[in-house]
Motif scaffolding. Structure first.
Motif, PDB file in Angstrom:
ATOM      1  N   LEU A  13     161.530   8.386  20.380  1.00  0.00           N
ATOM      2  CA  LEU A  13     160.270   7.667  20.240  1.00  0.00           C
ATOM      3  C   LEU A  13     159.618   7.982  18.898  1.00  0.00           C
ATOM      4  CD1 LEU A  13     158.102   5.850  21.529  1.00  0.00           C
ATOM      5  CD2 LEU A  13     157.085   7.926  22.474  1.00  0.00           C
ATOM      6  N   ALA A  14     159.630   9.246  18.508  1.00  0.00           N
ATOM      7  CA  ALA A  14     159.054   9.633  17.208  1.00  0.00           C
ATOM      8  C   ALA A  14     159.815   8.980  16.062  1.00  0.00           C
ATOM      9  CB  ALA A  14     159.063  11.152  17.065  1.00  0.00           C
ATOM     10  N   HIS A  15     161.140   8.960  16.155  1.00  0.00           N
ATOM     11  CA  HIS A  15     161.935   8.342  15.090  1.00  0.00           C
ATOM     12  C   HIS A  15     161.656   6.841  14.997  1.00  0.00           C
ATOM     13  CE1 HIS A  15     165.081  11.813  14.964  1.00  0.00           C
ATOM     14  NE2 HIS A  15     163.884  12.171  14.574  1.00  0.00           N
ATOM     15  N   TRP A  16     161.544   6.190  16.140  1.00  0.00           N
ATOM     16  CA  TRP A  16     161.237   4.759  16.131  1.00  0.00           C
ATOM     17  C   TRP A  16     159.832   4.503  15.585  1.00  0.00           C
ATOM     18  CZ3 TRP A  16     164.172   0.691  16.163  1.00  0.00           C
ATOM     19  CH2 TRP A  16     165.444   0.787  16.709  1.00  0.00           C
ATOM     20  N   ALA A  17     158.875   5.355  15.946  1.00  0.00           N
ATOM     21  CA  ALA A  17     157.507   5.189  15.439  1.00  0.00           C
ATOM     22  C   ALA A  17     157.473   5.359  13.927  1.00  0.00           C
ATOM     23  CB  ALA A  17     156.567   6.183  16.111  1.00  0.00           C
ATOM     24  N   MET A  18     158.206   6.360  13.419  1.00  0.00           N
ATOM     25  CA  MET A  18     158.264   6.551  11.959  1.00  0.00           C
ATOM     26  C   MET A  18     158.945   5.371  11.280  1.00  0.00           C
ATOM     27  SD  MET A  18     158.973  10.619  11.398  1.00  0.00           S
ATOM     28  CE  MET A  18     160.542  10.595  12.246  1.00  0.00           C
ATOM     29  N   ALA A  19     160.008   4.870  11.884  1.00  0.00           N
ATOM     30  CA  ALA A  19     160.711   3.718  11.311  1.00  0.00           C
ATOM     31  C   ALA A  19     159.809   2.490  11.297  1.00  0.00           C
ATOM     32  CB  ALA A  19     161.988   3.435  12.093  1.00  0.00           C
ATOM     33  N   LEU A  20     159.060   2.288  12.362  1.00  0.00           N
ATOM     34  CA  LEU A  20     158.134   1.152  12.423  1.00  0.00           C
ATOM     35  C   LEU A  20     157.044   1.284  11.356  1.00  0.00           C
ATOM     36  CD1 LEU A  20     157.287  -1.434  13.892  1.00  0.00           C
ATOM     37  CD2 LEU A  20     155.915   0.002  15.412  1.00  0.00           C
ATOM     38  N   CYS A  21     156.484   2.492  11.220  1.00  0.00           N
ATOM     39  CA  CYS A  21     155.475   2.720  10.175  1.00  0.00           C
ATOM     40  C   CYS A  21     156.048   2.404   8.799  1.00  0.00           C
ATOM     41  CB  CYS A  21     154.989   4.168  10.201  1.00  0.00           C
ATOM     42  SG  CYS A  21     153.890   4.579  11.549  1.00  0.00           S
ATOM     43  N   LEU A  22     157.247   2.896   8.532  1.00  0.00           N
ATOM     44  CA  LEU A  22     157.867   2.679   7.229  1.00  0.00           C
ATOM     45  C   LEU A  22     158.169   1.202   6.996  1.00  0.00           C
ATOM     46  CD1 LEU A  22     158.940   3.999   4.661  1.00  0.00           C
ATOM     47  CD2 LEU A  22     161.141   4.263   5.818  1.00  0.00           C
TER      48      LEU A  22
END
Length: 164
Positions: A13-22
């Motif tokens: 979830l954290a990796h997906w959230a960071m990817a979405l932010c980026l």
């Protein structure tokens, strides 16, 4: 087949959230650059949105990196320690992490409270959204350090703690 554990799901979830932010940040900046250089006028919201997403991405990454043991560590001295000295150093390090999280969390909380009554200039989001990820990160890392302290988890010295 077993289902992934809670920590694995939270990491994803954290990796997906960071990817979405980026991704959103990249698109906002790209569109702003094209509009500015191609048409002479940009989107003022792009800069504000990018700043907000960058802050969230950094603190999500910091919170996700701690339990994975991916934060920078100076293991040369600790790698030389053995037995009781290593155990005491582990406790000291975890207590220092808790102190740092307490200080960061207290400062971030003050900023969140101050920002509740303010709105950003362009997008009009509550300014409390800027320091909020620092508060959440401090709580997350602090809880992880506390659990490690209570469970007496040994330090992860990474690459075999080779001393050069």
């Amino acid at each position: 087949m077993s289902t992934p554990g809670l920590s694995t799901r939270l990491r994803h979830l954290a990796h997906w959230a960071m990817a979405l932010c980026l991704a959103v940040m990249s698109m906002a900046v790209f569109v702003n650059v094209v509009l500015r250089y191609g048409f002479g006028d940009g989107l003022p919201a792009s800069e504000e949105l990018s700043r907000l997403l960058f802050v969230w991405m950094v603190f999500i990454g910091a919170a996700a990196a701690y339990p994975a043991g991916e934060h920078m560590a100076f293991t040369s001295l600790v790698g030389l320690l053995r037995g009781r000295a290593l155990a005491l150093m582990t406790v000291l390090i975890r207590l220092l992490v808790l102190l740092a999280c307490t200080l960061l969390g207290a400062g971030a909380w003050q900023q969140v409270v101050v920002g509740l009554d303010s709105r950003s200039v362009v997008l009009a989001y509550p300014v409390a959204l800027l320091p909020l990820p620092a508060l959440l990160c401090a709580v997350c890392i602090g809880l992880c350090a506390l659990v490690e302290l209570l469970r007496r988890t040994p330090l992860d010295l990474g690459h075999g703690a080779e001393v050069e």
